[in-house]
Design a protein around this motif. Sequence first.
Motif, PDB file in Angstrom:
ATOM      1  N   CYS A   1       1.752   1.818   4.867  1.00  0.00           N
ATOM      2  CA  CYS A   1       1.211   0.846   6.017  1.00  0.00           C
ATOM      3  C   CYS A   1       1.638  -0.489   5.970  1.00  0.00           C
ATOM      4  CB  CYS A   1      -0.185   0.949   6.175  1.00  0.00           C
ATOM      5  SG  CYS A   1      -1.061   0.073   4.693  1.00  0.00           S
TER       6      CYS A   1
ATOM      7  N   CYS B   1       0.747  -1.395  -0.051  1.00  0.00           N
ATOM      8  CA  CYS B   1       0.077   0.047   0.008  1.00  0.00           C
ATOM      9  C   CYS B   1       0.724   1.189   0.005  1.00  0.00           C
ATOM     10  CB  CYS B   1      -0.907  -0.044   1.374  1.00  0.00           C
ATOM     11  SG  CYS B   1      -1.835   1.534   1.393  1.00  0.00           S
TER      12      CYS B   1
ATOM     13  N   MET C   1      -8.836  -2.258   4.559  1.00  0.00           N
ATOM     14  CA  MET C   1      -7.708  -1.926   5.520  1.00  0.00           C
ATOM     15  C   MET C   1      -7.745  -0.860   6.240  1.00  0.00           C
ATOM     16  SD  MET C   1      -4.747  -3.079   2.682  1.00  0.00           S
ATOM     17  CE  MET C   1      -4.277  -1.666   2.338  1.00  0.00           C
TER      18      MET C   1
HETATM   19 ZN   LIG Z   1      -2.262   1.937   3.540  1.00  0.00          ZN
END
Ligand SMILES: [Zn+2]
Length: 90
Positions: free
Chosen positions: A40, A36, A74
């Motif tokens: 993250c 990502c 997420m």
């Molecule tokens: Zn992320």
Amino acid sequence: MRHDHLTPQFVEFIPEVMEQGVLYVSEKYHVANHLCACGCGEQTVTHFNCLQGWGYSREGDLVTLDPSIGNHQMPCRSHYYIQRNAIVWL
Ligand SMILES: [Zn+2]
């Protein structure tokens, strides 16, 4: 660290350990994986069909994925496009 572009790597198999800022593309298996772009570290998988021209286009080393990357499942809830290697945040 939030990325504003990804560096494509054209591979046959997506490696088990991926690096931040790299877009791994397997044209053979019609899949593109990256971590990502918000930093993250969540793995993001995009399936495409280059034979039918869906989801993926390439101009030399510049990769565009369409549809957008939406990581709503997420915690970071990132949403962005990858257009000619650049991250376009939504
Ligand atoms: Zn992320």
